[in-house]
Write an enzyme that holds these catalytic residues in place. Structure first.
Site, mmCIF file in Angstrom:
data_model
loop_
_atom_site.group_PDB
_atom_site.id
_atom_site.type_symbol
_atom_site.label_atom_id
_atom_site.label_comp_id
_atom_site.label_asym_id
_atom_site.label_seq_id
_atom_site.Cartn_x
_atom_site.Cartn_y
_atom_site.Cartn_z
ATOM 1 N N GLY A 12 -5.905 6.210 -6.909
ATOM 2 C CA GLY A 12 -5.559 5.364 -5.766
ATOM 3 C C GLY A 12 -5.097 3.984 -6.195
ATOM 4 O O GLY A 12 -5.578 2.973 -5.704
ATOM 5 N N ASP A 61 -3.825 14.388 -5.332
ATOM 6 C CA ASP A 61 -4.916 14.231 -4.369
ATOM 7 C C ASP A 61 -6.251 14.329 -5.102
ATOM 8 O O ASP A 61 -6.572 15.368 -5.690
ATOM 9 C CB ASP A 61 -4.782 15.350 -3.315
ATOM 10 C CG ASP A 61 -5.790 15.210 -2.190
ATOM 11 O OD1 ASP A 61 -6.822 14.539 -2.377
ATOM 12 O OD2 ASP A 61 -5.538 15.787 -1.122
ATOM 13 N N VAL A 62 -7.062 13.270 -5.032
ATOM 14 C CA VAL A 62 -8.321 13.255 -5.795
ATOM 15 C C VAL A 62 -9.305 14.321 -5.337
ATOM 16 O O VAL A 62 -10.198 14.697 -6.097
ATOM 17 C CB VAL A 62 -9.064 11.896 -5.714
ATOM 18 C CG1 VAL A 62 -8.387 10.815 -6.506
ATOM 19 C CG2 VAL A 62 -9.366 11.477 -4.301
ATOM 20 N N ASN A 88 -11.282 4.845 -8.089
ATOM 21 C CA ASN A 88 -11.120 3.838 -7.026
ATOM 22 C C ASN A 88 -10.721 4.438 -5.683
ATOM 23 O O ASN A 88 -11.047 3.873 -4.636
ATOM 24 C CB ASN A 88 -10.066 2.812 -7.473
ATOM 25 C CG ASN A 88 -9.553 1.986 -6.311
ATOM 26 O OD1 ASN A 88 -10.214 1.063 -5.844
ATOM 27 N ND2 ASN A 88 -8.369 2.337 -5.792
ATOM 28 N N TYR A 153 -19.128 7.580 5.130
ATOM 29 C CA TYR A 153 -18.711 6.661 4.054
ATOM 30 C C TYR A 153 -19.931 6.170 3.259
ATOM 31 O O TYR A 153 -19.924 6.170 2.023
ATOM 32 C CB TYR A 153 -17.972 5.493 4.701
ATOM 33 C CG TYR A 153 -17.391 4.473 3.755
ATOM 34 C CD1 TYR A 153 -16.172 4.697 3.122
ATOM 35 C CD2 TYR A 153 -18.031 3.264 3.512
ATOM 36 C CE1 TYR A 153 -15.621 3.750 2.274
ATOM 37 C CE2 TYR A 153 -17.492 2.307 2.672
ATOM 38 C CZ TYR A 153 -16.288 2.552 2.052
ATOM 39 O OH TYR A 153 -15.750 1.610 1.212
ATOM 40 N N ALA A 156 -21.259 8.913 1.095
ATOM 41 C CA ALA A 156 -20.386 9.139 -0.068
ATOM 42 C C ALA A 156 -20.610 8.054 -1.120
ATOM 43 O O ALA A 156 -20.720 8.342 -2.319
ATOM 44 C CB ALA A 156 -18.918 9.150 0.371
ATOM 45 N N LYS A 157 -20.698 6.811 -0.662
ATOM 46 C CA LYS A 157 -20.844 5.699 -1.622
ATOM 47 C C LYS A 157 -22.229 5.701 -2.257
ATOM 48 O O LYS A 157 -22.381 5.356 -3.431
ATOM 49 C CB LYS A 157 -20.552 4.370 -0.926
ATOM 50 C CG LYS A 157 -19.102 4.235 -0.432
ATOM 51 C CD LYS A 157 -18.102 4.366 -1.571
ATOM 52 C CE LYS A 157 -16.682 4.082 -1.134
ATOM 53 N NZ LYS A 157 -15.716 4.162 -2.241
ATOM 54 N N ILE A 186 -13.463 -6.737 1.247
ATOM 55 C CA ILE A 186 -12.350 -7.214 0.406
ATOM 56 C C ILE A 186 -11.074 -7.088 1.239
ATOM 57 O O ILE A 186 -10.854 -6.069 1.903
ATOM 58 C CB ILE A 186 -12.221 -6.349 -0.878
ATOM 59 C CG1 ILE A 186 -13.544 -6.285 -1.675
ATOM 60 C CG2 ILE A 186 -11.056 -6.828 -1.744
ATOM 61 C CD1 ILE A 186 -13.976 -7.542 -2.368
HETATM 62 P P1 NDP Z 1 -6.744 0.950 0.470
HETATM 63 O O1 NDP Z 1 -6.759 1.762 1.705
HETATM 64 O O2 NDP Z 1 -5.992 -0.325 0.437
HETATM 65 O O3 NDP Z 1 -6.299 1.847 -0.775
HETATM 66 C C1 NDP Z 1 -6.870 3.111 -0.964
HETATM 67 C C2 NDP Z 1 -6.185 3.789 -2.107
HETATM 68 O O4 NDP Z 1 -6.757 5.108 -2.227
HETATM 69 C C3 NDP Z 1 -4.691 3.969 -1.890
HETATM 70 O O5 NDP Z 1 -4.044 3.745 -3.117
HETATM 71 C C4 NDP Z 1 -4.562 5.425 -1.469
HETATM 72 O O6 NDP Z 1 -3.345 6.003 -1.867
HETATM 73 C C5 NDP Z 1 -5.681 6.043 -2.268
HETATM 74 N N1 NDP Z 1 -6.097 7.337 -1.746
HETATM 75 C C6 NDP Z 1 -6.599 7.617 -0.521
HETATM 76 N N2 NDP Z 1 -6.845 8.945 -0.411
HETATM 77 C C7 NDP Z 1 -6.499 9.488 -1.614
HETATM 78 C C8 NDP Z 1 -6.522 10.805 -2.144
HETATM 79 N N3 NDP Z 1 -6.959 11.845 -1.417
HETATM 80 N N4 NDP Z 1 -6.095 11.001 -3.412
HETATM 81 C C9 NDP Z 1 -5.646 9.967 -4.147
HETATM 82 N N5 NDP Z 1 -5.595 8.704 -3.717
HETATM 83 C C10 NDP Z 1 -6.013 8.472 -2.453
HETATM 84 O O7 NDP Z 1 -8.297 0.707 0.150
HETATM 85 P P2 NDP Z 1 -9.034 -0.403 -0.703
HETATM 86 O O8 NDP Z 1 -8.160 -0.884 -1.789
HETATM 87 O O9 NDP Z 1 -9.647 -1.360 0.211
HETATM 88 O O10 NDP Z 1 -10.226 0.484 -1.309
HETATM 89 C C11 NDP Z 1 -10.293 0.887 -2.670
HETATM 90 C C12 NDP Z 1 -11.708 1.359 -2.961
HETATM 91 O O11 NDP Z 1 -12.613 0.272 -2.741
HETATM 92 C C13 NDP Z 1 -12.171 2.482 -2.038
HETATM 93 O O12 NDP Z 1 -12.966 3.389 -2.770
HETATM 94 C C14 NDP Z 1 -13.011 1.759 -1.001
HETATM 95 O O13 NDP Z 1 -13.975 2.590 -0.418
HETATM 96 C C15 NDP Z 1 -13.641 0.683 -1.876
HETATM 97 N N6 NDP Z 1 -14.145 -0.453 -1.123
HETATM 98 C C16 NDP Z 1 -13.299 -1.244 -0.367
HETATM 99 C C17 NDP Z 1 -13.800 -2.316 0.344
HETATM 100 C C18 NDP Z 1 -12.936 -3.208 1.179
HETATM 101 O O14 NDP Z 1 -13.489 -4.036 1.921
HETATM 102 N N7 NDP Z 1 -11.621 -3.124 1.106
HETATM 103 C C19 NDP Z 1 -15.240 -2.636 0.311
HETATM 104 C C20 NDP Z 1 -16.026 -1.762 -0.500
HETATM 105 C C21 NDP Z 1 -15.486 -0.706 -1.210
HETATM 106 P P3 NDP Z 1 -2.018 5.890 -0.933
HETATM 107 O O15 NDP Z 1 -1.709 4.416 -0.849
HETATM 108 O O16 NDP Z 1 -1.020 6.656 -1.674
HETATM 109 O O17 NDP Z 1 -2.408 6.472 0.401
#
Ligand code: NDP
Length: 245
Positions: A12, A61-62, A88, A153, A156-157, A186
């Site tokens: 991701g 797809d993860v 991530n 969520y 999972a976490k 974030i």
């Molecule tokens: P975004 O939604 O901005 O980005 C998520 C990323 O995950 C994207 O690159 C997306 O790809 C990818 N993704 C989603 N589903 C899949 C899949 N099935 N296979 C591969 N890639 C996938 O989220 P964030 O950057 O905010 O989150 C990143 C991580 O941080 C996550 O694990 C989230 O739970 C965690 N997190 C975020 C917080 C926040 O406040 N933002 C707080 C705490 C944890 P694509 O763009 O191609 O769809």
């Protein structure tokens, strides 16, 4: 350059925190491969390459083990090996538990938790064989404290935390560091769809009265992948501006 000659896979990596991780690893010397499922973000690859590093952008797809194995094989073939895995990729699909559907539960667990297992399963034989490696899993403070409307969520976490500690024990004798990061709120796409009152509540919870930036998380990831962090394993490090103290 802390990570010179290291090769990393970031799941991701096309947006938000993942994008910041890709760029920070590259700035610190690593060659980086990242996965995505939505439209390809060619700009990130261009930015990494402009730093003089190789970059692979792979649609994968993860939640599917065979895709994780294929991605890891492609990275080994094209970059020559893997030393770093950053799990991530993640989604949320919020609802109170009495309205949550089986699909909402399965989709979030399959992406956020099984996705981490799939990539760890794919790299573990390589890390064992080379007797080294770094794994960083992105969890959340909501996996530590629970969160209204996020049964899927938060479960999972929380699962990622158990996975992290277990794999740290299993791969420790092969010199592999396995850690988790638990961010608070974030500023990324993921939080855009949250209601304003939830964002305000989170902001008020922090001691700094500010929302974190993807770069804050990325810098911690780079540190955990560096030799400076070689005695840290099985840890869950919060990065939340004091949101959950
Ligand atoms: P975004 O939604 O901005 O980005 C998520 C990323 O995950 C994207 O690159 C997306 O790809 C990818 N993704 C989603 N589903 C899949 C899949 N099935 N296979 C591969 N890639 C996938 O989220 P964030 O950057 O905010 O989150 C990143 C991580 O941080 C996550 O694990 C989230 O739970 C965690 N997190 C975020 C917080 C926040 O406040 N933002 C707080 C705490 C944890 P694509 O763009 O191609 O769809």
């Amino acid at each position: 350059m802390e990570l010179k000659n290291k090769r990393a896979v970031v799941t991701g990596g096309s947006a938000g925190i993942g994008q910041a991780i890709v760029l920070d690893l590259a700035k610190n010397g690593a060659e980086v491969a990242f996965t995505y499922v939505g439209p390809e973000n060619k700009e990130i690859k261009r930015q990494v390459e402009s730093l003089g590093r190789k970059c692979l952008s792979l649609e994968s797809d993860v939640s599917i083990l065979s895709e994780a194995e294929k991605t890891v094989a492609q990275v080994v073939e094209k970059l020559g090996g893997i030393e770093i895995l950053i799990n991530n990729a993640g989604i949320n699909w919020d609802e109170v538990v009495w309205k949550m559907t089986e699909e909402m539960w399965d989709k979030v667990l399959d992406t956020d938790l099984k996705g981490c297992f799939n990539y760890i399963r794919a790299v573990a034989p390589i890390f064992k064989e080379q007797n080294s490696g770094k794994i960083v899993n992105i969890a959340s403070i909501n996996g530590l404290r629970g969160k209204f409307g996020q049964a899927n969520y938060a479960a999972a976490k929380a699962g990622i935390i158990g996975l992290t500690k277990t794999v740290a024990k299993e791969l420790g004798k092969y010199n592999v560091n396995v850690n988790a990061i638990a961010p608070g709120l974030i500023e990324t796409e993921m939080i855009q769809k949250l209601p304003e009152e939830i964002k305000k509540q989170a902001l008020d919870e922090t001691v700094f009265k500010r929302i974190g930036k993807p770069e804050n998380v990325a810098h911690l990831v780079t540190f955990l992948c560096s030799e400076k962090a070689k005695h840290i394993t099985g840890e869950v490090i919060k990065i939340d501006g004091g949101q959950y103290i």
